[in-house]
Design a protein around this motif. Sequence first.
Motif, PDB file in Angstrom:
ATOM      1  N   GLN A 175       6.246   4.078   8.326  1.00 29.30           N
ATOM      2  CA  GLN A 175       4.927   3.625   8.750  1.00 29.30           C
ATOM      3  C   GLN A 175       4.248   4.713   9.573  1.00 29.30           C
ATOM      4  O   GLN A 175       4.845   5.257  10.500  1.00 29.30           O
ATOM      5  CB  GLN A 175       5.047   2.326   9.567  1.00 29.30           C
ATOM      6  CG  GLN A 175       5.739   1.219   8.790  1.00 29.30           C
ATOM      7  CD  GLN A 175       5.788  -0.109   9.530  1.00 29.30           C
ATOM      8  OE1 GLN A 175       5.356  -1.118   9.006  1.00 29.30           O
ATOM      9  NE2 GLN A 175       6.322  -0.121  10.740  1.00 29.30           N
ATOM     10  N   ILE A 176       3.005   5.012   9.214  1.00 27.54           N
ATOM     11  CA  ILE A 176       2.212   6.011   9.926  1.00 27.54           C
ATOM     12  C   ILE A 176       1.186   5.274  10.780  1.00 27.54           C
ATOM     13  O   ILE A 176       0.272   4.634  10.264  1.00 27.54           O
ATOM     14  CB  ILE A 176       1.490   6.970   8.960  1.00 27.54           C
ATOM     15  CG1 ILE A 176       2.498   7.585   7.977  1.00 27.54           C
ATOM     16  CG2 ILE A 176       0.748   8.048   9.737  1.00 27.54           C
ATOM     17  CD1 ILE A 176       3.573   8.413   8.622  1.00 27.54           C
ATOM     18  N   GLY A 177       1.346   5.371  12.085  1.00 29.48           N
ATOM     19  CA  GLY A 177       0.506   4.621  13.011  1.00 29.48           C
ATOM     20  C   GLY A 177       1.397   3.828  13.945  1.00 29.48           C
ATOM     21  O   GLY A 177       2.264   3.078  13.491  1.00 29.48           O
ATOM     22  N   VAL A 178       1.178   3.989  15.241  1.00 28.28           N
ATOM     23  CA  VAL A 178       2.027   3.338  16.235  1.00 28.28           C
ATOM     24  C   VAL A 178       2.052   1.828  16.040  1.00 28.28           C
ATOM     25  O   VAL A 178       3.078   1.173  16.220  1.00 28.28           O
ATOM     26  CB  VAL A 178       1.530   3.674  17.657  1.00 28.28           C
ATOM     27  CG1 VAL A 178       2.329   2.917  18.712  1.00 28.28           C
ATOM     28  CG2 VAL A 178       1.619   5.188  17.911  1.00 28.28           C
ATOM     29  N   TYR A 179       0.894   1.262  15.625  1.00 32.11           N
ATOM     30  CA  TYR A 179       0.781  -0.200  15.499  1.00 32.11           C
ATOM     31  C   TYR A 179       0.800  -0.658  14.045  1.00 32.11           C
ATOM     32  O   TYR A 179       0.448  -1.799  13.756  1.00 32.11           O
ATOM     33  CB  TYR A 179      -0.518  -0.675  16.159  1.00 32.11           C
ATOM     34  CG  TYR A 179      -0.639  -0.266  17.605  1.00 32.11           C
ATOM     35  CD1 TYR A 179       0.070  -0.945  18.597  1.00 32.11           C
ATOM     36  CD2 TYR A 179      -1.466   0.779  17.986  1.00 32.11           C
ATOM     37  CE1 TYR A 179      -0.042  -0.574  19.927  1.00 32.11           C
ATOM     38  CE2 TYR A 179      -1.585   1.153  19.314  1.00 32.11           C
ATOM     39  CZ  TYR A 179      -0.868   0.484  20.278  1.00 32.11           C
ATOM     40  OH  TYR A 179      -0.983   0.848  21.602  1.00 32.11           O
ATOM     41  N   LYS A 180       1.199   0.215  13.145  1.00 31.07           N
ATOM     42  CA  LYS A 180       1.232  -0.167  11.729  1.00 31.07           C
ATOM     43  C   LYS A 180       2.518  -0.941  11.472  1.00 31.07           C
ATOM     44  O   LYS A 180       3.543  -0.372  11.095  1.00 31.07           O
ATOM     45  CB  LYS A 180       1.154   1.069  10.833  1.00 31.07           C
ATOM     46  CG  LYS A 180       0.878   0.731   9.367  1.00 31.07           C
ATOM     47  CD  LYS A 180      -0.474   0.072   9.197  1.00 31.07           C
ATOM     48  CE  LYS A 180      -0.780  -0.230   7.747  1.00 31.07           C
ATOM     49  NZ  LYS A 180      -2.086  -0.913   7.603  1.00 31.07           N
ATOM     50  N   GLY A 181       2.464  -2.253  11.668  1.00 27.43           N
ATOM     51  CA  GLY A 181       3.681  -3.049  11.636  1.00 27.43           C
ATOM     52  C   GLY A 181       3.871  -3.888  10.398  1.00 27.43           C
ATOM     53  O   GLY A 181       4.645  -4.856  10.433  1.00 27.43           O
TER      54      GLY A 181
END
Length: 604
Positions: A175-181
């Motif tokens: 996942q690319i993005g700290v909040y990409k969950g």
Amino acid sequence: MRCLPLNLLLALALTIGVGAGLPEIDTTDIEPEPTGAAQIQRWVTLTLDEPLPERRDPYNFFNPQSENFRDLLDWLDEARDDEQVRGLILQIDSPGLGLSRIQSLRRAIAEFRAEDKQVIALLTSETMGGYLLATACDEIVMAPEGALLITGLRLEGVFLRGLLDLLGIVPEIIQIGVYKGAGDMFTERAFTDAMREAHTALVDDLWDQIVDMIAEGRGLEREQVVALIDQGPFTAEAAVEAGLVDQLATPTELWADVEISVGDGFVLDEEYGEEEGGAEELNIFELISMFQGRVPEEPESDNPKIALIYATGPIIEGAADEGPFSDPNLITSGDFIDLLHECRDDETVRAVVIRIDSPGGSATASDIIWSELRALTRIKPVVISMGGVAASGGYYIAMGATEILAEPGTLTGSIGVLGGKFVLTGLLEGHLGITHDAISRGQNAGLFSVFTPFSDSERAAITALMEDIYDAFTAKAAESRGMTREELEAVAQGRIWTGRQAVENGLVDRLGGLDDALNRAQELAELEDWEIESLEIMELPPPENFMEWFARYMGGEAMTASPPWLSGLLGTDEMAMLQQIHLWQSILSEEPILTLMPVMLSVQ
């Protein structure tokens, strides 16, 4: 004696003057002009007991009168403008509309009341969503044996990592993005710290919106509303004592009370706005034409139009499968681009509104649609109307438009990328006794294999590819929103925002619903007065009639869809989980990189 017409008497009076005197006329047989239309006090009823789709469902032989959410808004507009209609009894029975559409309906009810017309909400037992809608009305009436089941707001995530471990399936998700969950449901057993932070902010804003709506509608302070919700749920009597409901009555008792209150001229219309004639008649000659491969087409109007394109469901590449059971709630890049080209080439289409209700999907398909939509804005204005969800790939395609509108409760943003695969070796070998072997050439030949996890070089390669896609996503978003890359990054990283937050941080232009988007498109089209009078709304894809359905049934290939009986056996959360798993499986089988929001969330 022969009587002169009334209009002639008036002419005589104006000609000779009142002072000159008039000949005596016998007026005993002249009846006064009817004034019944002004005396009618029509009250209409509307029942909301199921969620209406954004896009009209394909033709259903057993229910040919397909309706969508826009039909409901149009019905309220018609009743609002009808001078004979003086009131509305709104029967609410767990409609399941979602917060953003409830907010649209609350505005429509407010506009109805602004015309000096009353709205009474009638409830039996209702949860938070239906009650929020009821608080927009003048009065709330509940059945004596009902209950008000408002208990608060709860966001839940479902995690499958334990199940996958039992089955021997290894999720290889990047996942690319700290909040990409979006991949956390497969890789985690609970919210990560980053996702808990993001979801907490999301719930806080939604909670504030809910409390504000109840406080405004019931004339209470915010602190009072919070305290009352903490005491829920309520019996009907307790809800009245708490000031959350005005009175208790059965439908029959309510009808009688309204009739007494209104007095002479009261009419209760329970079929207001229903079309006469029922389903279309079948023509044997048209059936013969279909068997010969010819489907009759409706003549096109030359009036100016605003095209309304529905973009609902996951985004996938290519074209949709044809067949009587094909899923209308998919955004296929090939078919969607055809609709954009149709709008581009049709000179009668003066502007385009795209209604998005999508969690995203294929990164490639999202980018293809964005590019074509961006090109269309150079020719005609394009306005986005966000529904309940327009996130990740759904936001990707939206950011190419001229303007973006969202409801305060819309979920949007989620600017990030994820991808990967599921390694099935443990399941196949450990549980089923199925083994495999391979001969490879090329360092990364096993990148897409479901039998082996990513090697170091494969993981580096797929990560680099995903980072390039994320960079392109954020660069296009920054350009579209007039931000620097740094400003955009601060609101990207895969984070989900409410529509209200998205307006504040620059991802959305303004708050508003579908009607507001259509009105804005009309303004941007700079239509003349005569064009506005003849303006038409052209829905795309167009509603399907029986003839088209039958032709598709005879010649199409069926596509797998969830059978109706399955949703009856499983609950809402279980169905959502199955749909999410199917979505991942179907998209990852075509490409390993997605722009998808974490949709396995339940807001209660």
